[in-house]
Design an enzyme around this catalytic site. Sequence first.
Site, PDB file in Angstrom:
ATOM      1  N   LYS B 148      18.884   0.020  -7.335  1.00 29.19           N
ATOM      2  CA  LYS B 148      18.250   0.508  -8.497  1.00 29.19           C
ATOM      3  C   LYS B 148      17.999  -0.693  -9.369  1.00 29.19           C
ATOM      4  CE  LYS B 148      17.956   2.459 -12.587  1.00 29.19           C
ATOM      5  NZ  LYS B 148      18.088   2.048 -14.202  1.00 29.19           N
ATOM      6  N   GLY B 199      27.899  -3.191 -15.663  1.00 27.09           N
ATOM      7  CA  GLY B 199      27.240  -2.989 -16.958  1.00 27.09           C
ATOM      8  C   GLY B 199      28.122  -2.594 -18.047  1.00 27.09           C
ATOM      9  N   SER B 200      27.660  -1.711 -18.760  1.00 33.84           N
ATOM     10  CA  SER B 200      28.641  -1.367 -19.876  1.00 33.84           C
ATOM     11  C   SER B 200      29.556  -0.302 -19.431  1.00 33.84           C
ATOM     12  CB  SER B 200      27.642  -0.500 -20.955  1.00 33.84           C
ATOM     13  OG  SER B 200      27.217   0.487 -20.729  1.00 33.84           O
ATOM     14  N   GLY B 203      28.136   3.336 -19.811  1.00 30.01           N
ATOM     15  CA  GLY B 203      27.195   3.605 -18.630  1.00 30.01           C
ATOM     16  C   GLY B 203      27.803   3.651 -17.207  1.00 30.01           C
ATOM     17  N   GLY B 204      28.607   2.810 -17.183  1.00 26.79           N
ATOM     18  CA  GLY B 204      29.619   2.786 -16.117  1.00 26.79           C
ATOM     19  C   GLY B 204      30.320   4.072 -15.804  1.00 26.79           C
ATOM     20  N   GLU B 223      31.934  -2.612 -12.657  1.00 28.91           N
ATOM     21  CA  GLU B 223      32.679  -3.710 -13.337  1.00 28.91           C
ATOM     22  C   GLU B 223      32.041  -3.389 -14.643  1.00 28.91           C
ATOM     23  OE1 GLU B 223      31.852  -6.543 -15.615  1.00 28.91           O
ATOM     24  OE2 GLU B 223      31.651  -8.018 -14.019  1.00 28.91           O
ATOM     25  N   CYS B 260      30.107 -11.165 -19.102  1.00 30.49           N
ATOM     26  CA  CYS B 260      31.274 -10.027 -18.947  1.00 30.49           C
ATOM     27  C   CYS B 260      32.577 -11.058 -19.112  1.00 30.49           C
ATOM     28  CB  CYS B 260      31.191  -9.238 -17.743  1.00 30.49           C
ATOM     29  SG  CYS B 260      30.844 -10.276 -16.179  1.00 30.49           S
ATOM     30  N   GLU B 343      34.123  -4.574 -27.203  1.00 29.06           N
ATOM     31  CA  GLU B 343      33.291  -5.844 -26.578  1.00 29.06           C
ATOM     32  C   GLU B 343      32.122  -5.571 -27.474  1.00 29.06           C
ATOM     33  OE1 GLU B 343      32.032  -5.019 -22.660  1.00 29.06           O
ATOM     34  OE2 GLU B 343      31.662  -7.365 -22.162  1.00 29.06           O
TER      35      GLU B 343
END
Lengths: 472, 472
Positions: B148, B199-200, B203-204, B223, B260, B343
């Site tokens: 994606k 990603g965040s 969202g993850g 992650e 990250c 974060e």
Amino acid sequence: MTTNEDLDRILTAAAGVPLTGPHSAPADVRAGWLEAVADVLDAAAGELIELAGQESHLPAGRLTSELKRTTFQARLFATALREGGISPVQVDTPVAGWGSGPRPDLRRTLVPLGPVLVFAASNFPFAFSVFGGDTVSALAAGCPVVVKAHPGHPELSRRTAELVSGALPVPGLFALIEGVEPSLTALRDPRIKAVGFTGSTAGGRALYDIAVNRPEPIPFYGELGSVNPVVVTPEGWAERGGEITAGWLESLLMGSGQFCTNPGVVFVPDAAAFLDGIELVTPGQMLNPAIEQGFGKTTTTMAGLPGVHEAGTGPENGQGVRAMLFRTTLADLADDARALDLEMFGPAGLVVEYDDAGALIELLASVPGQLTGTVHGTADGAEPVAGEAVTALSARAGRVLYNQWPTGVSVTSAQQHGGPYPATTSPLTTSVGLAAIERFRRPVAFQGMPDGLLPPELRRERPASSSPGGAL
Amino acid sequence: MTTNEDLDRILTAAAGVPLTGPHSAPADVRAGWLEAVADVLDAAAGELIELAGQESHLPAGRLTSELKRTTFQARLFATALREGGISPVQVDTPVAGWGSGPRPDLRRTLVPLGPVLVFAASNFPFAFSVFGGDTVSALAAGCPVVVKAHPGHPELSRRTAELVSGALPVPGLFALIEGVEPSLTALRDPRIKAVGFTGSTAGGRALYDIAVNRPEPIPFYGELGSVNPVVVTPEGWAERGGEITAGWLESLLMGSGQFCTNPGVVFVPDAAAFLDGIELVTPGQMLNPAIEQGFGKTTTTMAGLPGVHEAGTGPENGQGVRAMLFRTTLADLADDARALDLEMFGPAGLVVEYDDAGALIELLASVPGQLTGTVHGTADGAEPVAGEAVTALSARAGRVLYNQWPTGVSVTSAQQHGGPYPATTSPLTTSVGLAAIERFRRPVAFQGMPDGLLPPELRRERPASSSPGGAL
């Protein structure tokens, strides 16, 4: 039932066991734990087997070999821990001209995940219960273990737990809890970091759903249901027909069919020939009323599926349970495949006649995930359908057998007792064999670390003793 | 945006790639795939770096080294595949007197999980995007990949995908999709068997929830977020104070803090001394408006937390973004630890002053899961707080560094880029380094299998060629 206060005390103690650093237990100390427990269980064999027989209705011979297997398993992990083969480390020394930029000194080892909740199974009161494979592999990894006792053998669970606790020198390392509610409370508790489960698909999925939907999701290693399909090739049938039928029946009805590797579905070129002259033995008493009722329910469901016919029943065992066979055809399954999703946990099997090998392979390629798949053919498997069936089954199962039977799961290094969902919730792992330890630890890499701060197994100068860091 | 028809065609093709048997791709064929793609990407470097610069606002020097790292990574997997070290097999030969009953011939290898859905990240338009670590490790395992695209670099994603597709000879092995809705449809599709995400945390977690709650749950390798705590010991500060501050600032502000592994929180014995004379550089343009807005929001939240004070801001970058420092104390964090969960993805950091080393270690032992933890101390780390911090951080992070900085994740065998939740959704795995391949394959054991039906790598008589089974 375990009280809330007791559970909290148990989880606090488990969470207090050090997982890293100089106070954590090195491999040889963990090996000692397992050997100490194996010794006390073997010493109490007579008492334990008697208790197990009373509560599980399993015969003493079976229980004797199961306990032997259980303590063998613990000692096998202990040996592997001492030899180091199941605790791999990886060391990368610095390389200035490395392709992703200067490579630092990186040393990776494995650390325990933390307290593990184990749901004991009923069908193996030793090997998959209080000190079964989940408990042993979690302890081998260095994780404290909280076992939820199976209500099918409460006294045996308590006595086993007493012996295990007495043999383990570290407070918090092991505890038994009882009752569904306390186990769900534990499952939701942030101090629990992983779960081992062996049981039904419905029960396992419900617990899995809780584990993965926690604020902090945790790995849930669930070994659920499987119908363990068997394919008999025409050539194999021509060579060893009677032997194959006899072997299937023995594996199918062993332990009254109460095994997760029970070969519940067999695909044969000629159902009438396969079924000819079969005599079904009388099953033993089922493990517990829940399994007995479940067996009645699933066999009734099976009998009602379109295209499925009864193909024989055996003598009643005194509690209303009989061994049962059903038959159908590949064409009927192509219309309605529900029979392949239906695990009849008990002494029952489904015989599927196929005439089109291509259609058989296509069906096998789309069966639900399985613990095992088996092919019976000629000795070298030169007939094309044998190889195609092995290829298809290896894409859908964790273990693929040839001219052998899936019950009796050997505890070895190469064993893989797992498979795609719904056979398990964690297809990358095994719940039997030495690789089961991998479920309960995670990698940690140390970068640029001076020797004095590295775990002993990663030090540049390995100390003379193999366990210098252990204070336990 | 990818249409439903295109997505269905893509998933059908991906599901058609053989995972097992003689038509599946052996290791050296998979190595060839990776090398072919690396070659075409390197050949198109000029064009790709220009596109990446336009869409990500990252400087050409950084993008050049990132592309180099990306193709190096692919070739490293290819080499490892040819050498066999990352495809371990286990062979147990029969032993009649084995402790769990006669041991059969058992041979275990690894097979691909099936089609993998990869969510590309924005902050590494090469290394964690279309042909990033997730794609490369999944292809190395033999899994088809559906990526994606990240909307932050759509043209680069399309051009990269075109080059990747052109270099891969197997239909269905690779495809790019675009749009949130198509990616969610793919995530729910039974043909997708695993997911890689960078990603965040929010969202993850939302995608993870979908993956694990499917009728057939699938592994979700996410992650997510990490504040990557750093501990400076009093002794380390006394020896190398200025160097430590400078090193921290460089790591913190590198790439405008959009990493990250950005060391967002540093624990120091004397905050005033640590902050004395700091000059913050002007950040670059942020990767995209979403990250820019997120940075504004998290820094505002941080500034409003009790006990947190602003400790410096740098020059504005022309788009309203400035580097920012905050400070607080261990005592304030003990009252309200939210700052450790926050974060700030961008050029900002939090300096925490501690005076009680015991309280510091206690806090570290309970920080949320982290990708990395770092200790700066004396060269040998003999001061007790150094060792205690390493022990505490290794229980909460995937990588622990000493006197180095966490940004710049080397692609090696021993690398561990992962950590307990919420750093990742899968603490047992890494998303960088050769071990990343382990996420995309599962073990299959073959029992009693004749040589002709075994995968080549398990045969008793290994054929002369190393890739006899490949028909691709």
